[in-house]
Scaffold this active site. Structure first.
Site, PDB file in Angstrom:
ATOM      1  N   ASP A 172      -4.167   0.043   8.243  1.00 42.95           N
ATOM      2  CA  ASP A 172      -3.146   1.166   8.106  1.00 42.95           C
ATOM      3  C   ASP A 172      -3.001   2.120   9.409  1.00 42.95           C
ATOM      4  O   ASP A 172      -1.956   2.173   9.922  1.00 42.95           O
ATOM      5  CB  ASP A 172      -3.048   1.869   6.787  1.00 42.95           C
ATOM      6  CG  ASP A 172      -2.220   2.748   6.626  1.00 42.95           C
ATOM      7  OD1 ASP A 172      -1.128   2.431   7.040  1.00 42.95           O
ATOM      8  OD2 ASP A 172      -2.425   3.730   5.932  1.00 42.95           O
ATOM      9  N   HIS A 190       0.776  -1.184  -0.080  1.00 41.75           N
ATOM     10  CA  HIS A 190       0.005   0.086  -0.046  1.00 41.75           C
ATOM     11  C   HIS A 190       1.030   1.314   0.022  1.00 41.75           C
ATOM     12  O   HIS A 190       0.495   2.152  -0.343  1.00 41.75           O
ATOM     13  CB  HIS A 190      -1.010   0.067   1.402  1.00 41.75           C
ATOM     14  CG  HIS A 190      -0.484   0.467   2.558  1.00 41.75           C
ATOM     15  ND1 HIS A 190       0.059  -0.648   3.511  1.00 41.75           N
ATOM     16  CD2 HIS A 190      -0.401   1.446   3.213  1.00 41.75           C
ATOM     17  CE1 HIS A 190       0.391   0.126   4.416  1.00 41.75           C
ATOM     18  NE2 HIS A 190       0.322   1.416   4.239  1.00 41.75           N
ATOM     19  N   ASP A 218     -21.061  -5.178  33.639  1.00 36.93           N
ATOM     20  CA  ASP A 218     -20.492  -5.684  32.559  1.00 36.93           C
ATOM     21  C   ASP A 218     -19.164  -5.691  32.703  1.00 36.93           C
ATOM     22  O   ASP A 218     -18.310  -6.133  31.419  1.00 36.93           O
ATOM     23  CB  ASP A 218     -21.116  -5.611  31.288  1.00 36.93           C
ATOM     24  CG  ASP A 218     -20.902  -4.272  30.732  1.00 36.93           C
ATOM     25  OD1 ASP A 218     -20.519  -3.337  31.590  1.00 36.93           O
ATOM     26  OD2 ASP A 218     -21.249  -4.060  29.668  1.00 36.93           O
ATOM     27  N   GLU A 241       3.524   5.637  -3.117  1.00 32.72           N
ATOM     28  CA  GLU A 241       3.614   6.775  -2.598  1.00 32.72           C
ATOM     29  C   GLU A 241       5.027   7.029  -1.961  1.00 32.72           C
ATOM     30  O   GLU A 241       5.681   8.207  -2.297  1.00 32.72           O
ATOM     31  CB  GLU A 241       2.766   6.991  -1.333  1.00 32.72           C
ATOM     32  CG  GLU A 241       2.602   8.351  -0.700  1.00 32.72           C
ATOM     33  CD  GLU A 241       1.556   9.252  -1.366  1.00 32.72           C
ATOM     34  OE1 GLU A 241       1.348   8.918  -2.623  1.00 32.72           O
ATOM     35  OE2 GLU A 241       1.132  10.255  -0.656  1.00 32.72           O
ATOM     36  N   ASP A 242       5.744   6.086  -1.471  1.00 27.63           N
ATOM     37  CA  ASP A 242       7.039   6.293  -0.852  1.00 27.63           C
ATOM     38  C   ASP A 242       8.313   5.579  -1.413  1.00 27.63           C
ATOM     39  O   ASP A 242       9.341   5.988  -1.170  1.00 27.63           O
ATOM     40  CB  ASP A 242       6.859   5.684   0.719  1.00 27.63           C
ATOM     41  CG  ASP A 242       5.776   6.250   1.436  1.00 27.63           C
ATOM     42  OD1 ASP A 242       5.428   7.378   1.016  1.00 27.63           O
ATOM     43  OD2 ASP A 242       5.672   5.515   2.172  1.00 27.63           O
TER      44      ASP A 242
HETATM   45 MN    MN Z   1       0.729   2.971   5.640  1.00 28.17          MN
END
Ligand code: MN
Length: 501
Positions: free
Chosen positions: A143, A75, A264, A79-80
């Site tokens: 994430d 994921h 509870d 982007e990175d």
């Molecule tokens: Mn991430």
């Protein structure tokens, strides 16, 4: 340093085992991501890939499919790192790429300035709208969960901003999707940063009470097991349950922080194969331990508005201690822990459609709370979709929001528009005078033409002149909303009329 994680943790955590082909693909995604992120570190000091594996592990725990796991491991790659979506597509195919692209886009939505409920509601809607496929939202939640677990390594300002955003946007979305497991942990992580004193106080109460409660709980579990097995009840599981701290705090607040008034705090959960077993187990327990009046709840016959099903009762247990008991089938259990994600676990056997997913439960006589409106709308739409799996997959796309985009004003208000809407549509959506006086526009601080197509999530600023001005007739050629059209026509007619006089 947090504990290191390996790819085999994803396999051993799986709520639904992966085939060997799936395992191979997942391992391949791991090698690909590890290569791409090589040399990158998390703020914790661990290799970046550990984050990707943790996200994958959470999803595997809640029974998500292999494609979702693969997308989750990859994921952060586009982007990175230097690697592009096109390269990922070549290696892992269109569906995985589609999911990753969705996650990258979602990452751009941020909580801004204002905090009014209507704004937050729109932000949540926008989040769901942009995702288009519910699996994208679920990956994003996992994430965020890992980022929250490792929030201690960030600066105090970032901690606060991210915790607030998580509490206001992510936790409510997890709740709507019925993923109690993720919702509970997200809230507890946020609680620690947003209300540190209350967090510490609650934690202390829980620890004091639970330390003495734990031994008792183990004894009760053994006792109940014996009683039920003697009566030939087939038990899948029986466990003691501790409460999430944030939820405990909410309860404590209602009772002047008096822990003895919370019934509870110690809860025993009994999981059995069939619905009939639930009622039978309840009868046996009530025969052995006196139930508390008014605390028997049959959420199997009358599910909660979010679909939750279980039998609840509170009894006077051994040593006169009060305890809550929840009885449910495995399927009800999975649905309450994993919500919409549980669907993937049952897909293969039952081949359900979205329709079944939402309609298999008996309708609740109570009206769903307001925050479930979008779920209801989604259901309405889903009534129209089909039966087989292909259509089911199509149905994962949140078509309800298709053709809608959401853009921000510089103050952070959200304006909902149709696809291909322009700054002029945006201006008229704010106010007719903003529209009339518009002379220019910026999208994300860059000048754009007035017929520019606004993208989801952009901040749009309309430049206006002070003096009264009539709209341009050309605008009618490109505006998309009927609001803008009718305002422009009205203003032009009005102007013509005035000049004729
Ligand atoms: Mn991430």
């Amino acid at each position: 340093m947090p504990t290191p994680i390996t790819i085999s943790d994803i396999f051993s955590a799986a709520a639904r085992p992966f085939s060997s082909d799936e395992q191979k693909l997942i391992a391949e995604a791991y090698r690909f991501a590890a290569d791409a992120h090589r040399g990158q570190k998390r703020k914790s000091g661990l290799d970046y890939i550990s984050h990707c594996l943790h996200v994958g592990k959470t999803l595997s725990e809640i029974g998500m499919d292999a494609k979702t796991i693969i997308a989750s491991i990859l994921h952060d790659v586009p982007e990175d790192t230097e690697i592009t979506l096109a390269e990922i597509e070549k290696k892992f195919g269109g569906e995985v790429t589609y999911l990753i692209d969705g996650i990258t886009k979602l990452g751009k939505i941020k909580l801004r300035g204002t905090k009014e409920e209507y704004y937050l509601e729109n932000l949540r809607k926008m989040f769901l709208a942009m995702a288009q496929d519910i699996r994208v939202v679920i990956i994003k939640l996992a994430d965020r969960l890992h980022n929250m677990r490792t929030l201690e390594y960030l600066s105090p300002e970032k901690q606060l901003r991210i915790a607030r955003e998580t509490m206001e946007v992510y936790a409510p979305i997890a709740n709507r999707l019925g993923i109690g497991e993720i919702k509970g942990e997200l809230e507890d992580c946020c609680f620690k940063y947003l209300e540190p004193e209350h967090y510490a106080e609650t934690k202390k109460i829980a620890e004091t009470y639970l330390r003495e409660g734990e031994e008792y709980m183990n004894r009760i579990v053994k006792l109940f097991r014996g009683v039920l097995e003697k009566e030939k009840i087939r038990l899948i599981d029986i466990t003691g349950r501790t409460k999430y701290l944030y939820r405990l705090y909410q309860k404590l607040k209602l009772h002047d922080m008096d822990v003895s008034r919370i019934y509870d705090l110690i809860a025993i959960r009994i999981v059995v194969p069939e619905i009939a077993d639930c009622y039978e187990a309840l009868g046996i327990i009530h025969r052995e331990y006196r139930p508390m009046v008014g605390r028997i709840k049959d959420y199997i016959s009358l599910p909660k508005p979010n679909g939750y099903q279980s039998l609840h009762t509170t009894v006077f247990g051994p040593d006169g201690r009060i305890l809550e008991i929840q009885i449910r089938t495995q399927k009800m259990h999975d649905e309450s822990e994993y919500g919409i994600a549980a669907h993937w676990m049952y897909t293969e056997k039952a081949r359900p459609s979205w329709r079944n997913l939402f309609f298999r439960r008996k309708a609740s006589p109570t009206a769903p709370p307001k925050e479930l409106t979008w779920v209801r709308q989604l259901k309405e739409w889903q009534k129209e979709i089909g039966r087989d799996d292909k259509e089911f997959l199509e149905g994962l796309k949140i078509e309800f929001f298709k053709n809608h985009i959401f853009a921000f004003t510089p103050k952070g208000d959200i304006i909902e528009l149709p696809e291909e809407a322009t700054p002029i549509d945006f201006a008229y959506a704010i106010h007719s005078e903003v529209g009339n006086r518009a002379v220019g526009a910026k999208a994300d601080r860059k000048m754009v033409p007035l017929d520019y197509h606004i993208q989801n999530g952009q901040v749009i600023e309309i430049l206006t002149v002070k003096e009264k001005k009539k709209p341009s007739r050309d605008w009618l050629n490109f505006v998309k909303t009927s609001t803008a059209k009718s305002h422009i026509r009205h203003e032009l007619r009005h102007n013509e009329f005035q000049s004729e006089k």
